[in-house]
Design an enzyme around this catalytic site. Structure first.
Site, PDB file in Angstrom:
ATOM      1  N   GLU A   1      20.418 119.317  24.734  1.00  0.00           N
ATOM      2  CA  GLU A   1      21.123 119.385  26.016  1.00  0.00           C
ATOM      3  C   GLU A   1      21.893 118.088  26.298  1.00  0.00           C
ATOM      4  O   GLU A   1      22.916 118.097  26.976  1.00  0.00           O
ATOM      5  CB  GLU A   1      20.097 119.646  27.123  1.00  0.00           C
ATOM      6  CG  GLU A   1      20.673 120.410  28.299  1.00  0.00           C
ATOM      7  CD  GLU A   1      19.590 120.952  29.226  1.00  0.00           C
ATOM      8  OE1 GLU A   1      18.830 121.843  28.792  1.00  0.00           O
ATOM      9  OE2 GLU A   1      19.497 120.483  30.359  1.00  0.00           O
TER      10      GLU A   1
ATOM     11  N   HIS B   1       4.437 126.311   4.323  1.00  0.00           N
ATOM     12  CA  HIS B   1       4.313 127.661   3.760  1.00  0.00           C
ATOM     13  C   HIS B   1       5.369 128.587   4.332  1.00  0.00           C
ATOM     14  O   HIS B   1       5.233 129.797   4.263  1.00  0.00           O
ATOM     15  CB  HIS B   1       2.903 128.187   4.016  1.00  0.00           C
ATOM     16  CG  HIS B   1       1.874 127.315   3.395  1.00  0.00           C
ATOM     17  ND1 HIS B   1       1.416 127.503   2.111  1.00  0.00           N
ATOM     18  CD2 HIS B   1       1.270 126.183   3.848  1.00  0.00           C
ATOM     19  CE1 HIS B   1       0.541 126.547   1.811  1.00  0.00           C
ATOM     20  NE2 HIS B   1       0.451 125.736   2.855  1.00  0.00           N
TER      21      HIS B   1
ATOM     22  N   LYS C   1      23.666 129.272  34.607  1.00  0.00           N
ATOM     23  CA  LYS C   1      23.004 129.394  35.921  1.00  0.00           C
ATOM     24  C   LYS C   1      23.988 130.036  36.905  1.00  0.00           C
ATOM     25  O   LYS C   1      23.645 130.962  37.638  1.00  0.00           O
ATOM     26  CB  LYS C   1      22.597 128.016  36.465  1.00  0.00           C
ATOM     27  CG  LYS C   1      21.351 127.394  35.833  1.00  0.00           C
ATOM     28  CD  LYS C   1      20.959 126.099  36.567  1.00  0.00           C
ATOM     29  CE  LYS C   1      19.694 125.478  36.000  1.00  0.00           C
ATOM     30  NZ  LYS C   1      19.232 124.271  36.674  1.00  0.00           N
TER      31      LYS C   1
END
Ligand code: PA5
Length: 477
Positions: free
Chosen positions: A302, A331, A445
Site C-alpha cells: 500500500e 513443500h 472505498k
C-alpha cells in the site's frame, strides 16, 4: 519490563544480505559498485526522512518516545477490564487489524484462545473480526457470547464501511440484550480525534475512546493504541515493544546505510526492483512470525504501489509482497523460488533461540532414512532446513537475505516492525513517491459508497454507471 543496554544489544536484529550480492548469487545479484553508486540518492532520501520527521510528516517515528501517558492509561484500562470479560474482540481492517494479529501471534501461545484462563495469566481471549464475510461474523457469535465480550472498534478514518458494519451489528445486538447503558460498557473505540463518524458516535454514546495520533496513517499505527490496546488486553508487555522500537529508531537514524539496517533493506529492495524483481517474498522460519508477512504485505504494497511519483509522472511503482512460511512452503512454493523466473527477492526471517525445545525420540535407528532424525531437536531441524533453503536459493542464483531475531519477544518484534516501517518510508523516498497515501484504496472505498447511494457520492455513482456493460460473450455459464 525494561531491558538494560547490554540486554538490548544482545537482542539486536541481524540482517545478512550476502546472498543479495553478485559475489554470491552471480548475474542477478547486486554489485558493491551498484550499491555505492546509490550513495547520493540515499543521502537525499535520508535528508528527506529527517525533514519529514521534523515537519510532522512522519509522526509514527515519535511513537516509541511520546506515549508514556497513553501507555499508562492503556495498561490501567486493560487491568480494570480483563477480569470482566471472556474475550476482547477487535473490529477493524487493514492497518487497524493486521498489526494486532501479527503481534498477538508472535508473542502469545500459538493456541492462546484454547488455553484455560489461568494459563492466559487471567487475560481474555482475543479475536480479530477483520472481514465482512457474513459466515465468519455470524459463526463468531457461536463461539463467543457478546455479553461477555469487550468490542474494540478501530478505525483511523472513523468511517470504513467494513468496520462500521461490524460495529452496527454488534451495537444493536448488545443493546437488545443489555440495554443502552450497559451495552456501552462493552464497547471501546480507537479512532482519530476529530475525523469521521466514530469519534462523534463514541462521544454521543459515552464509549471509552483511545485516540490515534493524527499524523500516523493506518498501516503505520501498530505502535499506537490500535496495536497497544489489544496487546495489553492479552498480557503483552507494550512498554518493552516500544523500547525495541526505540532501539531500532536509534539505529535507523544513521545516515551511513552500511550501518543502518532499515536503509540497507530499502536500498537492496530498490535495486532489486530496478532489476525487475517485482516480487518480494517474506518467508519466516517460525510460526510465531507468520503474520509479520501479512502485516508487511500491507505496509509494503500500500505504501509503494503508486501510479504517479512526487512530480506527477506516471511510474506505476511497487513490488508485490508474497507471504510464505518456512518450512511449510518448502513443500509448495520453494520449487518456484529456486527454479522459476528471476523476478523475486526472498526475505527469510529466522530465530536464533526458540522458546520451546522438542526432541525427536531415538527410534527407528535401523532405518537409515529415519534414524538420522533420532535425538535431534525440531529446533535444529527447522534451523537446518532454513540454511538448506538459503543454500538452494543461492546455488540457483536467486537473491535472498536473512533477518534474524535472537529470540521472539516484545523487544525484538518492536525492533522488527519499526525497522520495516523505516525501510518502507526510505524506499518511498528512493522511489520518489508518497509512501503515506493510498488513493487506490480510497477509490475502492468510494466506489462502494457510491453503489450504496451514500449522499455526497453522486458523481462517483454516475462515473460507475457509465462504465462499459459486461458482455455475455466473455462469461461461461
Ligand atoms: O493503511 C491504511 O490507511 C489503510 O489500509 C487502512 O488501515 C484501512 O483501510 C482501514 O482504515 P481505517 O482504520 O480508517 O478504518
Amino acid at each position: 519490563m525494561t531491558y538494560t543496554r547490554e540486554k538490548a544489544d544482545e537482542m539486536r536484529l541481524r540482517i545478512d544480505y550476502n546472498n543479495m550480492m553478485k559475489k554470491y548469487v552471480g548475474e542477478y545479484g547486486i554489485s558493491d559498485a551498484e550499491l555505492s553508486a546509490l550513495s547520493g540518492k540515499a543521502a537525499k532520501a535520508h535528508k528527506a526522512m529527517e525533514e519529514k520527521r521534523v515537519n510532522g510528516k512522519m509522526d509514527w517515528r515519535n511513537l516509541p518516545y511520546n506515549q508514556e501517558e497513553i501507555v499508562k492509561e492503556i495498561k490501567d484500562y486493560a487491568e480494570q477490564m480483563k477480569d470482566k470479560v471472556e474475550a476482547f474482540v477487535v473490529l477493524g481492517i487493514g492497518g487497524s487489524a493486521l498489526g494486532p494479529i501479527c503481534v498477538q501471534q508472535a508473542i502469545n501461545h500459538p493456541f492462546y484462545n484454547e488455553l484455560p484462563r489461568e494459563k492466559r495469566n487471567g487475560y481474555p481471549k482475543l479475536y480479530v473480526a477483520d472481514n465482512v464475510d457474513p459466515e465468519r461474523l455470524s459463526c463468531l457469535f457461536e463461539v463467543i457470547n457478546p455479553e461477555d465480550c469487550l468490542f474494540n472498534c478501530v478505525s483511523k478514518s472513523g468511517s470504513t464501511s467494513e468496520t462500521m458494519s461490524q460495529f452496527m451489528i454488534i451495537k444493536e445486538m448488545l443493546e437488545e440484550k443489555l440495554g443502552k447503558e450497559k451495552a456501552a460498557e462493552h464497547i471501546v473505540c480507537t479512532t482519530d480525534k476529530e475525523k469521521g463518524n466514530l469519534i462523534k458516535i463514541a462521544a454521543e454514546e459515552g464509549y471509552k475512546t483511545f485516540i490515534i495520533p493524527s499524523g500516523v496513517g493506518g498501516r503505520f499505527s501498530e505502535l499506537t493504541p490500535v496495536g497497544l490496546l489489544p496487546a495489553a488486553m492479552c498480557g503483552i508487555d507494550i512498554e518493552l515493544m516500544l523500547q525495541g522500537a526505540a532501539y531500532m529508531d536509534e539505529l535507523s537514524k544513521e545516515e551511513d546505510f552500511y550501518k543502518n539496517p532499515a536503509y540497507m533493506f530499502a536500498l537492496l529492495s530498490y535495486i532489486a526492483m530496478e532489476q525487475g524483481k517485482n516480487i518480494s517474498v517474506m518467508m519466516p522460519y517460525a510460526d510465531s512470525l507468520k503474520y509479520v508477512s501479512d502485516w508487511f504485505a500491507q505496509l509494503w504494497a500500500e505504501s509503494l504501489g503508486k501510479k504517479v511519483d512526487n512530480s506527477g509522472n506516471v511510474v506505476n511503482s511497487g513490488q508485490t509482497p508474497v507471504k510464505s512460511l518456512g518450512v511449510t512452503d518448502q513443500h509448495s512454493q520453494v520449487q518456484l523460488y529456486t527454479e522459476g523466473p528471476f523476478d523475486k527477492m526472498i526475505i527469510l526471517l529466522g530465530v536464533d533461540k526458540f522458546r520451546r525445545t522438542m526432541t525427536i525420540p531415538k527410534i527407528y535407528g535401523d532405518i537409515p532414512s529415519l534414524g538420522f532424525l533420532g535425538g535431534v531437536t525440531q529446533n535444529k531441524l527447522i534451523a537446518t532446513e532454513q540454511m538448506a533453503t538459503e543454500y538452494a536459493l543461492q546455488k540457483a542464483g536467486k537473491a535472498n537475505m536473512t533477518i534474524t531475531l535472537p529470540e521472539v519477544n516484545e523487544f525484538t518484534v518492536g525492533e522488527l516492525l519499526y525497522m520495516l516501517e523505516v525501510a518502507t518510508g526510505f524506499a518511498g523516498e528512493l522511489l520518489n513517491i508518497d509512501a503515506f497515501d493510498q488513493p487506490g484504496v480510497e477509490e475502492g472505498k468510494n466506489a462502494t459508497y457510491a453503489m450504496f447511494g451514500r449522499p455526497g457520492y453522486e458523481e462517483k455513482k454516475a462515473e460507475l454507471d457509465s462504465k462499459p456493460e459486461k458482455s455475455e460473450k466473455y462469461i461461461i455459464r
